[in-house]
Design an enzyme around this catalytic site. Structure first.
Site, PDB file in Angstrom:
ATOM      1  N   CYS A 142      79.473  49.705 -26.865  1.00 16.83           N
ATOM      2  CA  CYS A 142      79.129  50.806 -27.866  1.00 16.83           C
ATOM      3  C   CYS A 142      77.847  50.700 -28.816  1.00 16.83           C
ATOM      4  CB  CYS A 142      80.525  51.242 -28.464  1.00 16.83           C
ATOM      5  SG  CYS A 142      80.360  52.084 -30.111  1.00 16.83           S
ATOM      6  N   CYS A 147      78.767  50.708 -32.292  1.00 14.92           N
ATOM      7  CA  CYS A 147      79.628  49.597 -32.874  1.00 14.92           C
ATOM      8  C   CYS A 147      78.873  48.189 -33.088  1.00 14.92           C
ATOM      9  CB  CYS A 147      80.579  49.210 -31.610  1.00 14.92           C
ATOM     10  SG  CYS A 147      81.756  50.561 -31.260  1.00 14.92           S
TER      11      CYS A 147
END
Length: 111
Positions: free
Chosen positions: A38, A41
């Site tokens: 991600c 993230c």
């Protein structure tokens, strides 16, 4: 309030009972549900690490790919999802990367 000395780096959660233990041990816990693939993230990671060392909250990280059941328990549908616990209870939940100052003020509301 007496509590264990706060760790100055994120706690990597191994399983559901580990998260329960961390939430029980510290007054305020910010949990970062993330995935290695991600992008947001990865952008949030240095922010989360800074919050662990700079705030009066414990910070925990949950890999949603490894702990899918735990992510489902907290209704995580997108990553990153940040869940804030205060005094053992879930207080807030936010999806998406948030700026450091917004996260810091969210933590300070509970410390």
């Amino acid at each position: 309030m007496s509590q264990t000395e706060l760790p100055d780096e994120p706690i990597v959660i191994d399983d559901e009972s580990h998260l329960d233990d961390v939430v029980a041990e510290y007054d305020v816990v910010l949990v970062d549900f993330y995935a290695d693939w991600c992008g947001p993230c990865q952008m949030l990671e240095p922010v989360v690490e800074a919050l662990a060392s700079e705030t009066d909250a414990a910070v925990a990280k949950v890999d949603v790919d490894r702990l899918q059941g735990l992510a489902a328990t907290y209704g995580v549908r997108g990553v990153p999802t940040l869940v804030l616990f205060a005094d053992g209870e879930q207080a807030e939940q936010h999806v998406g990367a948030k700026p450091a100052d917004q996260l810091r003020s969210m933590i300070e509301n509970y410390t």
